[in-house]
Write an enzyme that holds these catalytic residues in place. Structure first.
Site, PDB file in Angstrom:
ATOM      1  N   ALA A  32       0.904  -1.324  -0.002  1.00 49.10           N
ATOM      2  CA  ALA A  32      -0.070   0.004   0.006  1.00 49.10           C
ATOM      3  C   ALA A  32       0.967   1.230   0.072  1.00 49.10           C
ATOM      4  CB  ALA A  32      -0.937   0.090   1.291  1.00 49.10           C
ATOM      5  N   THR A  33       0.350   2.303  -0.562  1.00 47.60           N
ATOM      6  CA  THR A  33       1.024   3.588  -0.627  1.00 47.60           C
ATOM      7  C   THR A  33       0.994   4.199   0.861  1.00 47.60           C
ATOM      8  OG1 THR A  33       0.372   4.058  -2.821  1.00 47.60           O
ATOM      9  CG2 THR A  33       0.895   5.818  -1.591  1.00 47.60           C
ATOM     10  N   GLU A  41       8.758   7.775   6.142  1.00 45.18           N
ATOM     11  CA  GLU A  41       8.839   8.392   7.352  1.00 45.18           C
ATOM     12  C   GLU A  41       9.801   7.855   8.344  1.00 45.18           C
ATOM     13  OE1 GLU A  41       5.792  11.382   8.643  1.00 45.18           O
ATOM     14  OE2 GLU A  41       4.627  10.039   7.737  1.00 45.18           O
ATOM     15  N   HIS A  67       4.323   7.258  -6.001  1.00 39.76           N
ATOM     16  CA  HIS A  67       4.318   5.832  -5.894  1.00 39.76           C
ATOM     17  C   HIS A  67       4.379   5.359  -7.432  1.00 39.76           C
ATOM     18  CE1 HIS A  67       2.724   1.944  -3.466  1.00 39.76           C
ATOM     19  NE2 HIS A  67       3.740   1.606  -4.434  1.00 39.76           N
ATOM     20  N   ARG A 112      10.850  17.096   8.178  1.00 40.08           N
ATOM     21  CA  ARG A 112      10.434  16.826   9.310  1.00 40.08           C
ATOM     22  C   ARG A 112      10.702  17.867  10.047  1.00 40.08           C
ATOM     23  NH1 ARG A 112       8.502  11.766   9.951  1.00 40.08           N
ATOM     24  NH2 ARG A 112       8.811  11.866  12.334  1.00 40.08           N
TER      25      ARG A 112
END
Length: 129
Positions: A32-33, A41, A67, A112
């Site tokens: 999954a994306t 992250e 993606h 971040r």
């Protein structure tokens, strides 16, 4: 000490629990994306965690990610990050995810922000009781 060029690497196996179908990001049995983004992250924050002061952490503030290729369940996905910019407490990372064949499945830029964890948590918890 935080400095540009810090690199990180993390891997995860594509399995049912992180498939698009189970995570709600689609109907396919593929990585999954949201799982790819979580891996990006994690790779970024873990790469700099040891360089922060006691009580500090980082929170994700911006993603510019593509993606680009599907990954079937059973394959391992590896993400690499590089700290490319430091602007005060803002950190910018280049991130790339590849499947075990070496195919780039996703890439981009991730920002971040360095926070004091206790203060940040208190701000997040305001109004709860």
């Amino acid at each position: 000490m935080l400095e540009t060029g810090i690199r990180g690497t993390q891997s995860v196996k594509a399995e049912e629990s992180n498939s698009a179908k189970v995570m709600g990001s689609g109907t396919m049995d593929v990585f999954a994306t949201p799982a790819m983004i979580a891996l990006m992250e994690k790779t970024a924050w873990m790469s700099v965690a040891a360089e922060l002061e006691e009580g500090q952490g980082t929170v994700g503030t911006k993603l510019e990610i593509t993606h680009d290729a599907p990954t079937p369940l059973g394959m391992t996905v590896t993400c690499e990050s590089e700290l490319t910019e430091i602007d005060g407490r803002r950190l910018v990372f280049a991130v790339t995810a590849k499947d075990e064949t070496g195919t780039v499945i996703g890439k981009g830029r991730h920002e971040r922000f360095i926070v004091w964890e206790e203060k940040f948590q208190a701000k997040a918890d305001r109004g709860l009781s």
